[in-house]
Design an enzyme around this catalytic site. Structure first.
Site, PDB file in Angstrom:
ATOM      1  N   ASN A 139     -10.707 -33.908  10.864  1.00  0.00           N
ATOM      2  CA  ASN A 139     -11.135 -34.839  11.918  1.00  0.00           C
ATOM      3  C   ASN A 139     -10.908 -34.252  13.307  1.00  0.00           C
ATOM      4  O   ASN A 139     -10.975 -34.955  14.299  1.00  0.00           O
ATOM      5  CB  ASN A 139     -10.397 -36.179  11.766  1.00  0.00           C
ATOM      6  CG  ASN A 139      -8.887 -36.018  11.829  1.00  0.00           C
ATOM      7  OD1 ASN A 139      -8.378 -34.928  12.077  1.00  0.00           O
ATOM      8  ND2 ASN A 139      -8.160 -37.098  11.609  1.00  0.00           N
ATOM      9  N   HIS A 141      -8.057 -32.854  14.370  1.00  0.00           N
ATOM     10  CA  HIS A 141      -6.700 -32.942  14.905  1.00  0.00           C
ATOM     11  C   HIS A 141      -6.085 -31.555  15.049  1.00  0.00           C
ATOM     12  O   HIS A 141      -6.383 -30.633  14.285  1.00  0.00           O
ATOM     13  CB  HIS A 141      -5.816 -33.910  14.102  1.00  0.00           C
ATOM     14  CG  HIS A 141      -5.321 -33.436  12.779  1.00  0.00           C
ATOM     15  ND1 HIS A 141      -5.546 -34.117  11.607  1.00  0.00           N
ATOM     16  CD2 HIS A 141      -4.578 -32.368  12.421  1.00  0.00           C
ATOM     17  CE1 HIS A 141      -4.955 -33.492  10.606  1.00  0.00           C
ATOM     18  NE2 HIS A 141      -4.370 -32.425  11.072  1.00  0.00           N
ATOM     19  N   GLU A 146      -4.032 -37.012  16.334  1.00  0.00           N
ATOM     20  CA  GLU A 146      -5.182 -37.591  15.654  1.00  0.00           C
ATOM     21  C   GLU A 146      -6.221 -38.078  16.678  1.00  0.00           C
ATOM     22  O   GLU A 146      -5.895 -38.266  17.853  1.00  0.00           O
ATOM     23  CB  GLU A 146      -4.715 -38.785  14.813  1.00  0.00           C
ATOM     24  CG  GLU A 146      -3.701 -38.439  13.730  1.00  0.00           C
ATOM     25  CD  GLU A 146      -4.335 -37.826  12.489  1.00  0.00           C
ATOM     26  OE1 GLU A 146      -5.398 -37.198  12.586  1.00  0.00           O
ATOM     27  OE2 GLU A 146      -3.743 -37.972  11.402  1.00  0.00           O
TER      28      GLU A 146
HETATM   29  C1  GLP Z   1      -1.714 -30.567   9.046  1.00  0.00           C
HETATM   30  C2  GLP Z   1      -0.943 -29.950  10.214  1.00  0.00           C
HETATM   31  C3  GLP Z   1      -1.885 -29.264  11.182  1.00  0.00           C
HETATM   32  C4  GLP Z   1      -2.830 -28.363  10.409  1.00  0.00           C
HETATM   33  C5  GLP Z   1      -3.689 -29.186   9.501  1.00  0.00           C
HETATM   34  C6  GLP Z   1      -4.714 -28.392   8.729  1.00  0.00           C
HETATM   35  O1  GLP Z   1      -2.163 -31.841   9.320  1.00  0.00           O
HETATM   36  N1  GLP Z   1      -0.172 -30.881  10.928  1.00  0.00           N
HETATM   37  O2  GLP Z   1      -1.129 -28.532  12.137  1.00  0.00           O
HETATM   38  O3  GLP Z   1      -3.639 -27.640  11.313  1.00  0.00           O
HETATM   39  O4  GLP Z   1      -2.814 -29.824   8.576  1.00  0.00           O
HETATM   40  O5  GLP Z   1      -4.117 -27.817   7.645  1.00  0.00           O
HETATM   41  P1  GLP Z   1      -4.800 -26.806   6.640  1.00  0.00           P
HETATM   42  O6  GLP Z   1      -4.700 -25.473   7.302  1.00  0.00           O
HETATM   43  O7  GLP Z   1      -3.959 -26.898   5.402  1.00  0.00           O
HETATM   44  O8  GLP Z   1      -6.193 -27.259   6.435  1.00  0.00           O
END
Ligand code: GLP
Length: 238
Positions: A139, A141, A146
């Protein structure tokens, strides 16, 4: 002036090697630099490559300081799902960094508001991150910022969205074990970093495009990066 470099690579390995090269270059340039670090699946390969480079004698972390983006509320550092545990397990335990120089917000603090104030002030007191590594959520973030009506300026606690809880549930034994709250650097905290390195896998292609080329809006938190003076995005195409 804002400047964004977008490097497209074919594989996760290439993304990891490139990201680790940039982090390694930052450490060479300034051995006592402050690295802003991230968790999630995206940076695991980057950390593995950093560990390999350390073992080859190419990298020295003895003077490096780190500040992590975020942590789940209610989890202590010995919980395998905490971000402190993740960082120890994926990087800190395998390189010559002084653990006292590694910082993750304390999600188990009794007074989370006070912890947020402390962490923000601490980051400021060490001059902010020289290089901030980021992943991105589906989304848009970054950290745990968020989609919202405004860009949060400072470290704060946040209620996680259903989509983030669902996305992160894969790492927990049961969905109900996923914390619903987190403590995270604010968008303002992240934007104060001198350089930003965003890494994203092929599944994030659409949201990366929206963030980098769509309107700057807190509904897509990563879109704020369009205003940062030094952003590198490594986007994996497969
Ligand atoms: C979590 C973390 C973020 C990260 C996101 C994406 O929500 N708080 O900092 O960027 O996940 O994670 P992934 O790399 O596992 O897709």
């Amino acid at each position: 002036m804002a400047s964004t470099r977008i490097l497209k690579v074919k594989t996760y390995e290439e993304m990891s090697v490139l990201a680790a090269s940039m982090i390694g270059a930052q450490v060479l340039l300034k051995p006592d630099c402050v690295l802003g670090l991230a968790t999630g699946s995206s940076p695991i390969g980057t950390y593995q490559t950093l560990v390999e480079n350390y073992r080859k004698g190419i990298l020295d972390f003895s003077r490096v300081r780190t500040v992590n983006l975020d942590e789940y509320c209610g989890l202590t550092g010995d919980n395998p799902n905490s971000y402190r545990y993740f960082m120890n397990d994926n990087l800190f335990d395998h390189v010559n960094i002084d653990k006292a120089n590694t910082h993750v917000p304390n999600g188990a603090a009794e007074d989370l508001e006070a912890e947020a104030v402390r962490y923000e002030q601490f980051i400021e007191s060490i001059g902010g991150a020289d290089l901030q590594l980021l992943g991105i959520g589906h989304n848009g973030h970054i950290g745990f910022n968020e989609p919202d009506d405004c860009f949060p300026p400072k470290v704060h606690t946040v209620a996680l969205t259903e989509s983030t809880i669902n996305a992160n549930a894969r790492l927990f034994e049961r969905r109900e074990d996923v914390p619903t709250q987190a403590i995270t650097m604010g968008i303002g905290t992240i934007m104060k970093a001198n350089k930003i390195l965003l890494i994203a896998g092929a599944d994030k292609k659409d949201i990366v495009e929206k963030a980098l080329f769509g309107p700057v809006t807190p509904q897509v938190p990563a879109s704020v990066l369009q205003l940062h003076r030094d952003v590198t995005v490594i986007l994996c195409e497969n």
